[in-house]
Design a protein around this motif. Structure first.
Motif, PDB file in Angstrom:
ATOM      1  N   ALA A 122     -13.754 -12.276  20.835  1.00 27.34           N
ATOM      2  CA  ALA A 122     -14.117 -12.891  19.247  1.00 27.34           C
ATOM      3  C   ALA A 122     -13.322 -11.837  18.530  1.00 27.34           C
ATOM      4  O   ALA A 122     -12.862 -10.959  19.252  1.00 27.34           O
ATOM      5  N   VAL A 123     -12.904 -12.098  17.454  1.00 29.91           N
ATOM      6  CA  VAL A 123     -12.151 -11.238  16.507  1.00 29.91           C
ATOM      7  C   VAL A 123     -12.860 -11.281  15.181  1.00 29.91           C
ATOM      8  O   VAL A 123     -13.379 -12.168  14.540  1.00 29.91           O
ATOM      9  N   ALA A 124     -13.248  -9.768  14.446  1.00 28.97           N
ATOM     10  CA  ALA A 124     -13.928  -9.680  13.409  1.00 28.97           C
ATOM     11  C   ALA A 124     -13.129  -8.825  12.536  1.00 28.97           C
ATOM     12  O   ALA A 124     -12.220  -8.060  13.022  1.00 28.97           O
ATOM     13  N   GLY A 125     -13.082  -8.996  11.189  1.00 26.95           N
ATOM     14  CA  GLY A 125     -12.546  -8.180  10.369  1.00 26.95           C
ATOM     15  C   GLY A 125     -10.885  -8.697  10.352  1.00 26.95           C
ATOM     16  O   GLY A 125     -10.415  -9.872  10.241  1.00 26.95           O
ATOM     17  N   ASP A 126      -9.989  -7.854   9.623  1.00 32.14           N
ATOM     18  CA  ASP A 126      -8.831  -7.981   9.097  1.00 32.14           C
ATOM     19  C   ASP A 126      -7.896  -8.378  10.305  1.00 32.14           C
ATOM     20  O   ASP A 126      -6.881  -8.810  10.328  1.00 32.14           O
ATOM     21  N   GLY A 127      -8.148  -8.191  11.541  1.00 35.98           N
ATOM     22  CA  GLY A 127      -7.722  -8.658  12.704  1.00 35.98           C
ATOM     23  C   GLY A 127      -7.413 -10.306  12.819  1.00 35.98           C
ATOM     24  O   GLY A 127      -6.619 -10.662  13.713  1.00 35.98           O
ATOM     25  N   ALA A 128      -8.400 -10.808  12.261  1.00 35.34           N
ATOM     26  CA  ALA A 128      -8.687 -12.113  12.174  1.00 35.34           C
ATOM     27  C   ALA A 128      -7.876 -13.132  11.036  1.00 35.34           C
ATOM     28  O   ALA A 128      -7.877 -14.111  10.740  1.00 35.34           O
ATOM     29  N   GLY A 129      -7.149 -12.160   9.992  1.00 37.91           N
ATOM     30  CA  GLY A 129      -6.720 -12.517   8.831  1.00 37.91           C
ATOM     31  C   GLY A 129      -7.223 -11.461   7.743  1.00 37.91           C
ATOM     32  O   GLY A 129      -8.200 -11.225   7.590  1.00 37.91           O
ATOM     33  N   ILE A 130      -6.316 -11.147   7.022  1.00 40.35           N
ATOM     34  CA  ILE A 130      -6.557 -10.112   6.044  1.00 40.35           C
ATOM     35  C   ILE A 130      -7.502 -10.651   4.739  1.00 40.35           C
ATOM     36  O   ILE A 130      -7.488 -11.543   4.212  1.00 40.35           O
ATOM     37  N   GLY A 131      -8.439  -9.869   4.699  1.00 39.65           N
ATOM     38  CA  GLY A 131      -9.716 -10.263   3.823  1.00 39.65           C
ATOM     39  C   GLY A 131     -10.228  -9.208   3.089  1.00 39.65           C
ATOM     40  O   GLY A 131     -10.783  -9.140   2.045  1.00 39.65           O
ATOM     41  N   GLY A 132      -9.801  -7.797   3.530  1.00 35.70           N
ATOM     42  CA  GLY A 132     -10.373  -6.607   2.893  1.00 35.70           C
ATOM     43  C   GLY A 132     -11.593  -6.114   3.477  1.00 35.70           C
ATOM     44  O   GLY A 132     -12.354  -6.826   4.394  1.00 35.70           O
TER      45      GLY A 132
END
Length: 485
Positions: A306-316
């Motif tokens: 799984a990917v968590a955080g900005d590695g899955a798309g920039i969100g802050g």
């Protein structure tokens, strides 16, 4: 929190930023055997780097970095108290589909097997390949911020900041607070201040504090009489090192002398590991970047990862915390610690908060679209700084009939240097898309092979916990012998 060469664990988390800390804390609280592998010597990631040492200080540095940075201390303390194992100064150079994780620490490499892996590798600054960008004295704005957080180092020579995005103004204000010789800010975004304010009006009820903070940064710069230019078509001048930056502004060419130029046009997901895993990726048009395809809990097309955080798309940073908790809940469910109903019930407030943050991110993506970083390159501009390949050389190969991105990589060596394509992948893809009159989604992205981080042969030869009967010991994709080394 010990430092061991572990043979196995239930949950391996890679990265000690907001997402990794939140995921490790919650997973450990739910009874999952959790290990967090982190390249840094202390938790915090890039956003909260060295926060344990800096936040409690009552000196100028604490004031320079500000309250948002200090707020990360609560995340770190919760992680420290959670019971999750922490492996600092540990570079992860492989994650395999089977859950095998390759780690290098203290000059020794080893393999550990995890039943579940959460990648919280965060983001990296988007490369800004303008003419002269490889001259000494040209850096990323985030790099200078890292120096401030890690060592309290601030520039002592004339500085110009150029680019777009909230971080540009935050770093500018931090430099002003530190009494660094900031000469000017060159804003390359297409949006005007008035247009940005109008676009922000619908967000005022929910994000008044965030919007006011951004306006206060601009007000601080104006109060200190720091010139803010609207500019485009940046060119870095210098013989041996940067001497000036020139740009178009208001119908004329402007030249500003400087000894240090900081470039920034937003951040992009750090997806080296998911790319090496052959996870499905999608082109994010709004953020002009590739990201791994994930479900609402961050699960990828690779069954254990799984990917968590900005590695899955920039969100802050705030969004990263919620994504980390969602990944932890799903890991606990898959590992049998909680049921589906409990997972889904505990996920609802996290998903609601994440949807709220997505509204602000959509606004930022719209008004701070990168301009200089996606502008067509002059033929003489270096696309790949590791192998010193120019845009013109790549166009020559495309004219000869090279139409596949990875074929272009093989023949040009772009992406085969020490950075493994981190600094050139997007640029090379863009040049190919331009040459073929298509888009980035059509040309695809690099196929990466392990190790995703430099690994000395001496460490590989003494690889710990390797199964000598499992040949080869380095694997990339289960069931695909062509992707094994």
């Amino acid at each position: 929190m010990t430092h061991l060469q572990r043979e196995s664990c239930e949950l391996a988390i890679v990265g000690g930023g907001p997402a990794g800390l939140a995921a490790a804390t919650l997973a450990a609280e739910l009874g999952v055997e959790t290990v967090l592998f982190d390249e840094q010597s202390a938790p915090g990631g890039q956003v909260y780097r060295n926060v344990e040492a800096n936040a409690p200080r009552h000196d100028a540095l604490a004031a320079i970095l500000g309250g948002d940075y200090a707020g990360g201390l609560a995340l770190v303390r919760a992680f420290r108290a959670s019971g999750a194992a922490y492996e600092p100064e540990s570079a992860v150079w492989q994650v395999a589909a089977s859950g095998k994780v390759g780690v290098s620490r203290g000059g020794r490499a080893y393999l550990t097997r995890a039943q579940r892996v959460v990648l919280a590798t965060g983001a990296m600054e988007r490369p800004v390949p303008v003419p002269g960008w490889t001259l000494p004295g040209v850096m990323g704005a985030g790099a200078v911020q890292t120096l401030m957080k890690a060592s309290g180092i601030v520039p002592d020579r004339p500085v110009v900041l150029a680019g777009c995005g909230p971080l540009l103004y935050l770093v500018a204000v931090q430099l002003v607070r530190a009494n660094a010789p900031l000469v000017a800010v060159v804003d390359t975004s297409a949006a005007t201040l008035a247009g940005t304010v109008r676009a922000a009006l619908p967000l005022l009820p929910a994000f008044a504090g965030d919007l006011a903070k951004g306006l206060s940064w601009i007000a601080t710069l104006k109060a200190r009489r720091i010139p803010i230019h609207k500019g485009s078509r940046l060119v870095v001048e210098g013989t041996g090192r940067v001497e000036a930056v020139t740009f178009d502004s208001g119908g004329r060419r402007v030249r500003i002398a400087t000894s240090l130029l900081l470039l920034h046009e937003g951040v992009i997901p750090n997806n080296q590991v998911t790319t090496s895993l052959r996870c499905k990726h999608v082109w994010n048009v709004a953020q002009a970047a590739w990201r791994p395809e994930t479900d609402p809990f961050g699960a990828t097309s690779s069954a254990r990862v799984a990917v968590a955080g900005d590695g899955a798309g920039i969100g802050g940073a705030r969004a990263a915390v919620h994504r980390g908790r969602l990944a932890a809940l799903d890991a606990a469910f898959r590992l049998g610690r909680i049921g589906r109903d409990e997972r889904d019930a505990r996920a609802r407030p996290e998903r609601t908060a994440l949807a709220r943050e997505a509204r602000l991110r959509a606004f930022l993506d719209r008004v701070y679209r990168p301009a200089e970083a996606v502008r067509p390159l002059d033929d003489d501009t270096l696309a790949c700084r590791c192998e010193e390949v120019s845009a013109g050389e790549l166009r020559g190969l495309i004219a000869e009939g090279f139409t596949d991105l990875n074929q272009l990589k093989s023949f040009s060596r772009c992406g085969m240097g020490q950075c493994q394509g981190r600094m050139c992948a997007g640029t090379v893809g863009r040049i190919l898309a331009e040459g073929l009159a298509t888009d980035m989604a059509a040309v695809g992205h690099y196929r990466l092979r392990i190790p995703v981080k430099p690994l000395p042969l001496a460490e590989l030869a003494e690889l710990g916990h390797a199964d000598r009967n499992d040949k080869p010991v380095l694997e990339v994709a289960d069931g695909d012998p062509s992707q094994r080394i």
